[in-house]
Motif scaffolding. Sequence first.
Motif, PDB file in Angstrom:
ATOM      1  N   ILE A  15      39.208  35.041   4.935  1.00  0.00           N
ATOM      2  CA  ILE A  15      39.675  33.756   4.424  1.00  0.00           C
ATOM      3  C   ILE A  15      40.817  33.227   5.280  1.00  0.00           C
ATOM      4  CG2 ILE A  15      41.156  34.787   2.624  1.00  0.00           C
ATOM      5  CD1 ILE A  15      39.165  31.857   1.729  1.00  0.00           C
ATOM      6  N   ASN A  16      41.685  34.151   5.762  1.00  0.00           N
ATOM      7  CA  ASN A  16      42.780  33.719   6.648  1.00  0.00           C
ATOM      8  C   ASN A  16      42.252  33.089   7.920  1.00  0.00           C
ATOM      9  OD1 ASN A  16      44.828  34.441   5.094  1.00  0.00           O
ATOM     10  ND2 ASN A  16      45.334  36.343   6.152  1.00  0.00           N
ATOM     11  N   SER A  17      41.287  33.794   8.547  1.00  0.00           N
ATOM     12  CA  SER A  17      40.869  33.279   9.849  1.00  0.00           C
ATOM     13  C   SER A  17      40.052  31.995   9.702  1.00  0.00           C
ATOM     14  CB  SER A  17      40.148  34.333  10.666  1.00  0.00           C
ATOM     15  OG  SER A  17      39.188  34.944   9.891  1.00  0.00           O
ATOM     16  N   ILE A  18      39.332  31.870   8.595  1.00  0.00           N
ATOM     17  CA  ILE A  18      38.588  30.615   8.432  1.00  0.00           C
ATOM     18  C   ILE A  18      39.569  29.481   8.103  1.00  0.00           C
ATOM     19  CG2 ILE A  18      37.882  30.501   5.997  1.00  0.00           C
ATOM     20  CD1 ILE A  18      35.041  30.013   7.055  1.00  0.00           C
ATOM     21  N   GLU A  19      40.638  29.805   7.415  1.00  0.00           N
ATOM     22  CA  GLU A  19      41.645  28.775   7.115  1.00  0.00           C
ATOM     23  C   GLU A  19      42.307  28.282   8.396  1.00  0.00           C
ATOM     24  OE1 GLU A  19      44.231  30.276   4.029  1.00  0.00           O
ATOM     25  OE2 GLU A  19      43.033  29.316   2.473  1.00  0.00           O
ATOM     26  N   LYS A  20      42.489  29.197   9.331  1.00  0.00           N
ATOM     27  CA  LYS A  20      43.092  28.810  10.618  1.00  0.00           C
ATOM     28  C   LYS A  20      42.164  27.822  11.342  1.00  0.00           C
ATOM     29  CE  LYS A  20      44.798  31.155  14.656  1.00  0.00           C
ATOM     30  NZ  LYS A  20      43.742  31.756  15.456  1.00  0.00           N
ATOM     31  N   ILE A  21      40.864  28.159  11.332  1.00  0.00           N
ATOM     32  CA  ILE A  21      39.899  27.261  11.982  1.00  0.00           C
ATOM     33  C   ILE A  21      39.901  25.896  11.283  1.00  0.00           C
ATOM     34  CG2 ILE A  21      37.429  26.889  12.345  1.00  0.00           C
ATOM     35  CD1 ILE A  21      37.184  29.932  12.749  1.00  0.00           C
ATOM     36  N   ILE A  22      39.974  25.926   9.965  1.00  0.00           N
ATOM     37  CA  ILE A  22      39.957  24.673   9.198  1.00  0.00           C
ATOM     38  C   ILE A  22      41.189  23.821   9.533  1.00  0.00           C
ATOM     39  CG2 ILE A  22      40.205  23.724   6.866  1.00  0.00           C
ATOM     40  CD1 ILE A  22      38.451  26.089   5.937  1.00  0.00           C
ATOM     41  N   ASN A  23      42.343  24.476   9.578  1.00  0.00           N
ATOM     42  CA  ASN A  23      43.567  23.718   9.875  1.00  0.00           C
ATOM     43  C   ASN A  23      43.501  23.081  11.246  1.00  0.00           C
ATOM     44  OD1 ASN A  23      44.687  24.174   7.437  1.00  0.00           O
ATOM     45  ND2 ASN A  23      45.776  26.030   8.064  1.00  0.00           N
ATOM     46  N   GLU A  24      42.962  23.829  12.207  1.00  0.00           N
ATOM     47  CA  GLU A  24      42.863  23.246  13.548  1.00  0.00           C
ATOM     48  C   GLU A  24      41.888  22.080  13.572  1.00  0.00           C
ATOM     49  OE1 GLU A  24      42.108  26.474  16.206  1.00  0.00           O
ATOM     50  OE2 GLU A  24      44.124  27.288  15.896  1.00  0.00           O
ATOM     51  N   THR A  25      40.781  22.235  12.826  1.00  0.00           N
ATOM     52  CA  THR A  25      39.807  21.138  12.774  1.00  0.00           C
ATOM     53  C   THR A  25      40.441  19.901  12.136  1.00  0.00           C
ATOM     54  OG1 THR A  25      38.148  22.840  12.401  1.00  0.00           O
ATOM     55  CG2 THR A  25      37.423  20.588  12.110  1.00  0.00           C
ATOM     56  N   LEU A  26      41.237  20.139  11.107  1.00  0.00           N
ATOM     57  CA  LEU A  26      41.900  19.010  10.434  1.00  0.00           C
ATOM     58  C   LEU A  26      42.872  18.308  11.388  1.00  0.00           C
ATOM     59  CD1 LEU A  26      42.550  20.487   6.868  1.00  0.00           C
ATOM     60  CD2 LEU A  26      41.212  18.443   7.403  1.00  0.00           C
ATOM     61  N   THR A  27      43.592  19.101  12.192  1.00  0.00           N
ATOM     62  CA  THR A  27      44.514  18.497  13.173  1.00  0.00           C
ATOM     63  C   THR A  27      43.725  17.618  14.145  1.00  0.00           C
ATOM     64  OG1 THR A  27      45.646  20.608  13.078  1.00  0.00           O
ATOM     65  CG2 THR A  27      46.408  19.067  14.759  1.00  0.00           C
ATOM     66  N   ILE A  28      42.572  18.153  14.587  1.00  0.00           N
ATOM     67  CA  ILE A  28      41.760  17.364  15.529  1.00  0.00           C
ATOM     68  C   ILE A  28      41.329  16.045  14.873  1.00  0.00           C
ATOM     69  CG2 ILE A  28      39.589  17.293  16.806  1.00  0.00           C
ATOM     70  CD1 ILE A  28      39.837  20.378  17.048  1.00  0.00           C
TER      71      ILE A  28
END
Length: 763
Positions: A15-28
């Motif tokens: 869940i942590n690593s998918i949250e990291k991917i999600i946050n980066e996608t949101l920044t993009i």
Amino acid sequence: MIFPAKTMTNKTTPINSIEKIINETLTILQRVEQIPQMSDSSSKEYQAICRRIPDQIRAGRLKIAVVGVIKSGKSTFVNSLVGKELVKRGAGVITSITTRIQKGRKNQANLHFKSWDDINSQLQKALLLFPDDGRDDSPGDRPDDRLGNEIINDFDIRREKDREYLKKVYQTLTCDFPVTKDGIRPQTLLIRHALYGFDICKDLVQADETVVRFESKDFDKHKAYTSDPNKAFYIKDVCINVFGKVMDPSIEIADCQGADSTDPASLAHVLTYLESSNLIIYCISSRTGLRHSDIVFLKQIKNLGLLDNILFINNCDLTEHENFNDLIKIETSIRDNLEFLEIQPKIFSVSSLYNLFLKLESKLIKKDLSRLKFWQEEKKMVQYCNLQTQKFNSFFNQVIDKNRYELLISNHLKRLGIIVGQLEQRADIFLDLLSSDKSKEEKAIRILDDLHQNASRLETIVTNSIQGAVSGLKDEIESNIKDVFIQDQKAILKNAREYIQTACLDVEQYRSVAKESGFNQILYLIFQEFKRKLDLYVIEDVNPRLKRFVKAQEERITSYFQSLFDSYQIDLYQINLLKADHHSQLEDMSKLTQQQNDFIALVDIDNIKKILGLQLPTRIFEAEYTPRIKANIITGFCLQTLSQIFFSLSNRNSVFSFSPALKKAAVNIKKENQKIIKDQFEQYQLSLQANYFLPLIEAATRDFKEKISERFNRYHFFKEEIEHLFSLKRSEKKDQKKKLLSIKQQIQKVAADIASYPEISWE
Ligand SMILES: Nc1nc2c(ncn2[C@@H]2O[C@H](COP(=O)(O)OP(=O)(O)OP(=O)(O)O)[C@@H](O)[C@H]2O)c(=O)[nH]1
Ligand SMILES: [Mg+2]
């Protein structure tokens, strides 16, 4: 520790690593929004999708069902998994309701109580056909004048009189007909539980279903409810939240009640949980090996197509076995017997109680500690069980990881991959457009105009044709239902009628009691026995078939909309390509729009069912006792009795017997019910079509239409975007290009993270 330690302690939890991917996608996505023409309506939608993912992953749980026949050590096994005395276990303790266990913020037991209506209707069914003469006739004892059947029709256990009636029925049943060859009758047990549990539960049950919570120092009180069949009768569902690292947050473990095929209601409860589970852990006691009831239960599991995700625990009683060889002998015999059932079993010989004691060693009472020491002296056996426990742990963790990835993560990851892929393509197109010269731009604008017109035309075609297309689907599903129901190609009705015809209703067992107890009381038992058999037949045989059929239709609906979507899509795509000629940008544009739509267009049947609250119509077949049956039986009984009276008058040695009349009654019940289930079958067919498939197809159509219309809006929007882009000044274009290149870099990094996700998460 049995739960994947790495997921509990490692910083890169799934869940942590998918949250990291999600946050980066949101920044993009936010950066994209800052470039005027680059973001469109999809951007907001993507952000919403990204934000929902962590909750969706958290809400999704892998379900693990611990099952087996009664007293096979299921509760002990569950406790050994969590390393706590969480559910009640032990000699004489009977787990009376499936108990689900999840990780929580604190220790909390949630007991979902049934409503009074549910409770009364359950009792009403158990009383069905109980003869009027079950009541006490003395007037002083009966202030309300209702007869037995009236009480049954309007039964309410909250009324004292109705409880009195229930008690009398119970006494009659226990005194006159104590047991059958299968043990105490389920309806007798049900009545007993309702009576014995009433006083304790009456203040907890409400008009509607309600939840009672036990937490902090009261937490352990739940055990008194889940292990007492009298209280458990009033409960529908139990969920225990456990605080701490013992539970993995993404799984749910259920300690199921012992599968008991004599009581259809309890069996149905366990099978329903099994159907929704991702892994089944099947416990067998090494004291007994595989029993007849195991074979019955395993066949039921097989019938539901659930044997792919099952593993077996040979729960070893270390005291019981003379030596290591004895233990192996049992394991081998279990394996052989399972293979006989065409199951290639994964078996682990472990001792749950030993494992539990080991985890609780510092808290054990003296007696248990000495048991533990005693077992530890059996070195060879303990060594073997330890090894098997380790093997089980690693296999279990593997299965969990694999399932967790496939069921909870991979879909979301795929969605994120698509979003990121689209963003990259979009960035490329914009970079390309920002670099094009004047003449190319003019040509592109002309093509865009054509594309726009074509899109509008196609939109009209789709809007006009969709109803026609969907009516084709409705016809198809209707005809499939007819195939199964009217022509009965799958022979559900035919088989059920044959089942009824050959069902054995043993009236001979009442020969000895027939004189003391009335004909009507025996009739009640025969009918209830018949009802139980038919209920079991439906659970074991009819329901699995019906569910397979419904699933196939749902898949058809999904694929129908998919191909409908594809056909529209291809048209527009071809127009684009034709018109776009050699313009790579526009080819890209159409690809882009197409890809966006792949992402949003899938008709999600499960979600639609959830939103509509759609459920299959209840009960396809149910035994009935109609006035017609009653009249036939009574006439038969009178004739029989009369002829017997005449016979006994003329023949002094003859003994009066109910048996022939009862046999006739049994035949009558069966015959009439063969007719009755035909009507029920037809009703079910109509209901399945009108109340299930039609609303489903209609909702799917609405969903589909909305998505299609959104798609066309994007085409329109796209035209405006490009026109605006071409109108930018040279210096502005340069500036945009710079920003885009940096965004593209960030996109590529996230794409790489997604591609390497399975490895980074489980290292
Ligand atoms: N010696 C020994 N006894 C065990 C072991 N596992 C369970 N038992 C005993 O088996 C009996 C039943 O255990 P439970 O865990 O309550 O069994 P269950 O399958 O949950 O029983 P129901 O819920 O009634 O179906 C108890 O007396 C336990 O102490 C074991 O590994 N070794
Ligand atoms: Mg138990």
